[in-house]
Design a protein around this motif. Structure first.
Motif, PDB file in Angstrom:
ATOM      1  N   GLU A   5       2.775  -2.725  -6.621  1.00 56.77           N
ATOM      2  CA  GLU A   5       4.032  -2.213  -6.060  1.00 56.77           C
ATOM      3  C   GLU A   5       3.817  -0.882  -5.353  1.00 56.77           C
ATOM      4  O   GLU A   5       4.407  -0.623  -4.305  1.00 56.77           O
ATOM      5  CB  GLU A   5       5.058  -2.058  -7.184  1.00 56.77           C
ATOM      6  N   ARG A   6       2.974  -0.062  -5.916  1.00 55.98           N
ATOM      7  CA  ARG A   6       2.693   1.242  -5.305  1.00 55.98           C
ATOM      8  C   ARG A   6       2.074   1.075  -3.913  1.00 55.98           C
ATOM      9  O   ARG A   6       2.402   1.794  -2.975  1.00 55.98           O
ATOM     10  CB  ARG A   6       1.767   2.026  -6.222  1.00 55.98           C
ATOM     11  N   TYR A   7       1.170   0.114  -3.790  1.00 52.58           N
ATOM     12  CA  TYR A   7       0.510  -0.141  -2.508  1.00 52.58           C
ATOM     13  C   TYR A   7       1.481  -0.708  -1.476  1.00 52.58           C
ATOM     14  O   TYR A   7       1.436  -0.356  -0.304  1.00 52.58           O
ATOM     15  CB  TYR A   7      -0.674  -1.081  -2.728  1.00 52.58           C
ATOM     16  N   THR A   8       2.373  -1.591  -1.898  1.00 53.11           N
ATOM     17  CA  THR A   8       3.302  -2.230  -0.946  1.00 53.11           C
ATOM     18  C   THR A   8       4.351  -1.268  -0.406  1.00 53.11           C
ATOM     19  O   THR A   8       4.984  -1.560   0.603  1.00 53.11           O
ATOM     20  CB  THR A   8       4.010  -3.435  -1.590  1.00 53.11           C
ATOM     21  N   LYS A   9       4.531  -0.133  -1.058  1.00 57.79           N
ATOM     22  CA  LYS A   9       5.502   0.858  -0.580  1.00 57.79           C
ATOM     23  C   LYS A   9       4.921   1.818   0.456  1.00 57.79           C
ATOM     24  O   LYS A   9       5.652   2.583   1.054  1.00 57.79           O
ATOM     25  CB  LYS A   9       6.057   1.664  -1.754  1.00 57.79           C
ATOM     26  N   THR A  10       3.625   1.785   0.679  1.00 62.57           N
ATOM     27  CA  THR A  10       3.005   2.725   1.615  1.00 62.57           C
ATOM     28  C   THR A  10       3.267   2.306   3.055  1.00 62.57           C
ATOM     29  O   THR A  10       3.477   1.124   3.348  1.00 62.57           O
ATOM     30  CB  THR A  10       1.482   2.809   1.384  1.00 62.57           C
ATOM     31  N   TRP A  11       3.228   3.257   3.967  1.00 61.37           N
ATOM     32  CA  TRP A  11       3.412   2.969   5.395  1.00 61.37           C
ATOM     33  C   TRP A  11       2.232   2.159   5.915  1.00 61.37           C
ATOM     34  O   TRP A  11       2.374   1.358   6.834  1.00 61.37           O
ATOM     35  CB  TRP A  11       3.569   4.260   6.202  1.00 61.37           C
ATOM     36  N   TYR A  12       1.058   2.353   5.324  1.00 57.20           N
ATOM     37  CA  TYR A  12      -0.145   1.635   5.724  1.00 57.20           C
ATOM     38  C   TYR A  12       0.048   0.122   5.516  1.00 57.20           C
ATOM     39  O   TYR A  12      -0.254  -0.690   6.390  1.00 57.20           O
ATOM     40  CB  TYR A  12      -1.317   2.174   4.904  1.00 57.20           C
ATOM     41  N   TYR A  13       0.554  -0.257   4.340  1.00 60.21           N
ATOM     42  CA  TYR A  13       0.806  -1.664   4.047  1.00 60.21           C
ATOM     43  C   TYR A  13       1.861  -2.241   4.993  1.00 60.21           C
ATOM     44  O   TYR A  13       1.704  -3.343   5.513  1.00 60.21           O
ATOM     45  CB  TYR A  13       1.245  -1.847   2.596  1.00 60.21           C
ATOM     46  N   LYS A  14       2.932  -1.484   5.215  1.00 59.92           N
ATOM     47  CA  LYS A  14       4.008  -1.960   6.084  1.00 59.92           C
ATOM     48  C   LYS A  14       3.526  -2.165   7.515  1.00 59.92           C
ATOM     49  O   LYS A  14       3.903  -3.123   8.184  1.00 59.92           O
ATOM     50  CB  LYS A  14       5.180  -0.984   6.042  1.00 59.92           C
ATOM     51  N   PHE A  15       2.668  -1.263   7.974  1.00 58.89           N
ATOM     52  CA  PHE A  15       2.103  -1.395   9.316  1.00 58.89           C
ATOM     53  C   PHE A  15       1.192  -2.616   9.407  1.00 58.89           C
ATOM     54  O   PHE A  15       1.308  -3.423  10.338  1.00 58.89           O
ATOM     55  CB  PHE A  15       1.330  -0.124   9.679  1.00 58.89           C
ATOM     56  N   LEU A  16       0.281  -2.770   8.435  1.00 61.28           N
ATOM     57  CA  LEU A  16      -0.633  -3.913   8.450  1.00 61.28           C
ATOM     58  C   LEU A  16       0.091  -5.238   8.265  1.00 61.28           C
ATOM     59  O   LEU A  16      -0.326  -6.261   8.802  1.00 61.28           O
ATOM     60  CB  LEU A  16      -1.704  -3.751   7.372  1.00 61.28           C
ATOM     61  N   ASN A  17       1.168  -5.232   7.518  1.00 66.22           N
ATOM     62  CA  ASN A  17       1.920  -6.455   7.272  1.00 66.22           C
ATOM     63  C   ASN A  17       2.531  -6.993   8.565  1.00 66.22           C
ATOM     64  O   ASN A  17       2.708  -8.198   8.722  1.00 66.22           O
ATOM     65  CB  ASN A  17       3.008  -6.200   6.229  1.00 66.22           C
ATOM     66  N   LYS A  18       2.846  -6.108   9.510  1.00 70.12           N
ATOM     67  CA  LYS A  18       3.367  -6.538  10.812  1.00 70.12           C
ATOM     68  C   LYS A  18       2.281  -7.178  11.661  1.00 70.12           C
ATOM     69  O   LYS A  18       2.556  -8.030  12.494  1.00 70.12           O
ATOM     70  CB  LYS A  18       3.981  -5.358  11.553  1.00 70.12           C
ATOM     71  N   ILE A  19       1.032  -6.766  11.447  1.00 75.57           N
ATOM     72  CA  ILE A  19      -0.085  -7.295  12.225  1.00 75.57           C
ATOM     73  C   ILE A  19      -0.618  -8.583  11.615  1.00 75.57           C
ATOM     74  O   ILE A  19      -0.750  -9.595  12.292  1.00 75.57           O
ATOM     75  CB  ILE A  19      -1.213  -6.233  12.322  1.00 75.57           C
ATOM     76  N   SER A  20      -0.953  -8.520  10.307  1.00 73.12           N
ATOM     77  CA  SER A  20      -1.559  -9.676   9.648  1.00 73.12           C
ATOM     78  C   SER A  20      -1.302  -9.605   8.144  1.00 73.12           C
ATOM     79  O   SER A  20      -1.681  -8.628   7.494  1.00 73.12           O
ATOM     80  CB  SER A  20      -3.061  -9.704   9.924  1.00 73.12           C
TER      81      SER A  20
END
Length: 173
Positions: free
Chosen positions: A124-139
């Motif tokens: 959950e901690r990882y999924t809240k980061t901006w890094y995860y949100k950015f990568l989730n839009k790509i792949s």
């Protein structure tokens, strides 16, 4: 519960030590002639940063050569990735969706080998980061790859390790 441990590759660590020592010793002896902040500040800064990088290479290679603990432990229920400088990371096998290899090349030479672990549900901690949100839009697979296994310093070939990991995940399902 069968446990498989993988230790550091002493030959690779020794080569890193040797190369780093050559550059650091050369930097010590030639530093006065090459480094001149008044004449060429950019060149001097790059040389100092390179000297620091190779000094860190000496420290890392000594840590790898003297390490008695494994760098990677695989059991039937989890994978434990031990790092030289940071804490260990434990990944449950039933949370793993797949694995994929990422190799970085520089002028035709492999410079970095990693096996990324795609999780079914990242923390959950990882999924809240901006890094995860950015990568989730790509792949999505890349975004869910929270952990990776650095295979450069392991005493096993990357492809054999990937086959072993895939076998463990298939047996867990």
């Amino acid at each position: 519960m069968k446990e498989e441990n993988f230790y550091s590759n002493k030959l690779t660590s020794f080569l890193l030590l040797l190369i780093s020592l050559i550059f650091v010793i050369s930097g010590i002896f030639l530093g006065d002639k090459l480094i001149d902040f008044e004449e060429n500040i950019f060149k001097s800064v790059i040389l100092v940063l390179g000297f620091l990088l190779f000094s860190f290479g000496i420290i890392l290679s000594i840590l790898l050569l003297t390490r008695k603990k494994p760098l990677l432990t695989i059991t039937n229920s989890q994978i434990i990735v031990h790092n030289v400088l940071t804490s260990s990371k434990t990944i449950q096998i039933d949370n793993i969706k797949s694995f994929f290899i990422v190799n970085n090349y520089h002028r035709g030479i492999k410079t970095n080998r990693q096996i990324f672990i795609e999780l079914k549900k990242p923390t959950e901690r990882y999924t809240k980061t901006w890094y995860y949100k950015f990568l989730n839009k790509i792949s999505k697979p890349i975004a869910n790859s929270q952990y990776s296994i650095q295979t450069d310093f392991l005493n096993i070939k990357q492809q054999k390790l990937l086959e072993l990991l895939n076998k463990k995940v298939k047996n867990a399902v």
